[in-house]
Design an enzyme around this catalytic site. Structure first.
Site, short mmCIF file in Angstrom:
data_model
loop_
_atom_site.label_atom_id
_atom_site.label_comp_id
_atom_site.label_asym_id
_atom_site.label_seq_id
_atom_site.Cartn_x
_atom_site.Cartn_y
_atom_site.Cartn_z
N HIS A 1 20.22 10.39 9.34
CA HIS A 1 19.22 10.67 10.39
C HIS A 1 19.86 11.29 11.63
CE1 HIS A 1 20.36 6.46 11.42
NE2 HIS A 1 20.12 6.81 12.67
N ALA B 1 -2.01 8.12 11.27
CA ALA B 1 -2.24 7.13 12.33
C ALA B 1 -1.11 6.10 12.35
CB ALA B 1 -3.59 6.45 12.11
N CYS C 1 -12.31 12.16 2.83
CA CYS C 1 -12.92 10.85 2.57
C CYS C 1 -14.44 10.90 2.56
CB CYS C 1 -12.44 9.85 3.61
SG CYS C 1 -12.92 10.30 5.29
#
Length: 231
Positions: A103, A120, A207
């Site tokens: 990282h 989210a 959705c």
């Protein structure tokens, strides 16, 4: 016998390859299916190196379920893609002093980090400084001042989520943090901040809901990224 380089060592060896480095990430949103289209849009730029980070949730949308959802493995065959990285690539062997850490190496390597889509859940992790996977570790280790790596770099995020999630007051608070507290802005002729939010659009969502929260149109994301990279 040739020794196999770890992902971190491989990327460290490419830090000064003379190419433009785009770190492209996807998190757990259905908009991940647009990732192959976004990558393919850079095919006319041979001097770009693209490395992809997929969270576990993002990878579930690329299991060759349909023509618009190819396999994760197929991403490596797209032009300019030099690696597709997962959480498991962080520690492929026991760490020893002096060894590259993935990282950190990715942060040094990247000229620009683009998270498209940003779910989210990952938005909440980023805002609260969590670093429980490869992507959030890169974000948490980002050189926000440019004083560590000697170069100021941006993170672009394209949120994508259900309408109820997007209009939730918690989301508004988190986006305000990215845009107002950490967002790129000019102050007395000096550029401050490191986040740029590519706000979602209103559309009919996968959705079935209709409203805001859909990821910015992928061609517009490509246009903005190319502009930020000077392509």
């Amino acid at each position: 016998m040739a020794t196999h380089k770890s992902p971190a060592a491989e990327i460290a060896a490419a830090l000064n390859d003379g190419k433009i480095h785009l770190l492209l990430a996807a998190t757990g949103s259905v908009a991940t299916i647009k990732l192959p289209l976004i990558i393919a849009a850079f095919a006319d730029h041979p001097n770009i190196s693209i490395r992809v980070i997929l969270t576990k949730a993002a990878a579930e949308f690329l299991r060759a379920q349909s023509e618009e959802q190819p396999s994760v493995e197929s991403l490596t065959s797209l032009p300019n893609v030099d690696s597709v990285l997962h959480d498991e690539d962080e520690w492929v062997e026991p760490w020893t002093r002096g060894a590259d850490i993935l990282h950190i190496t990715l942060r040094r390597w990247a000229h620009l980090l683009v998270i498209t889509p940003l779910s989210a859940n990952s938005l909440a992790k980023v805002v609260h400084g969590m670093s429980d996977n490869l992507l959030t570790s890169v974000v948490r280790a980002w050189d926000t001042t440019g004083l560590v790596d000697g170069r100021k770099k941006r993170i672009l995020v394209a949120p994508a989520m259900n309408t109820a999630m997007w209009v939730h007051p918690v989301t508004a608070q988190q986006i305000r943090m990215l845009e107002e507290d950490w967002g790129v802005k000019e102050v007395d002729g000096d550029e401050q901040g490191w986040f740029e939010v590519l706000r979602p659009i209103e559309k009919s969502l996968a959705c079935g809901d209709v409203g805001s929260g859909g990821m910015m149109e992928w061609r517009e994301i490509v246009r903005i990224v190319k502009q930020r990279l000077g392509l």
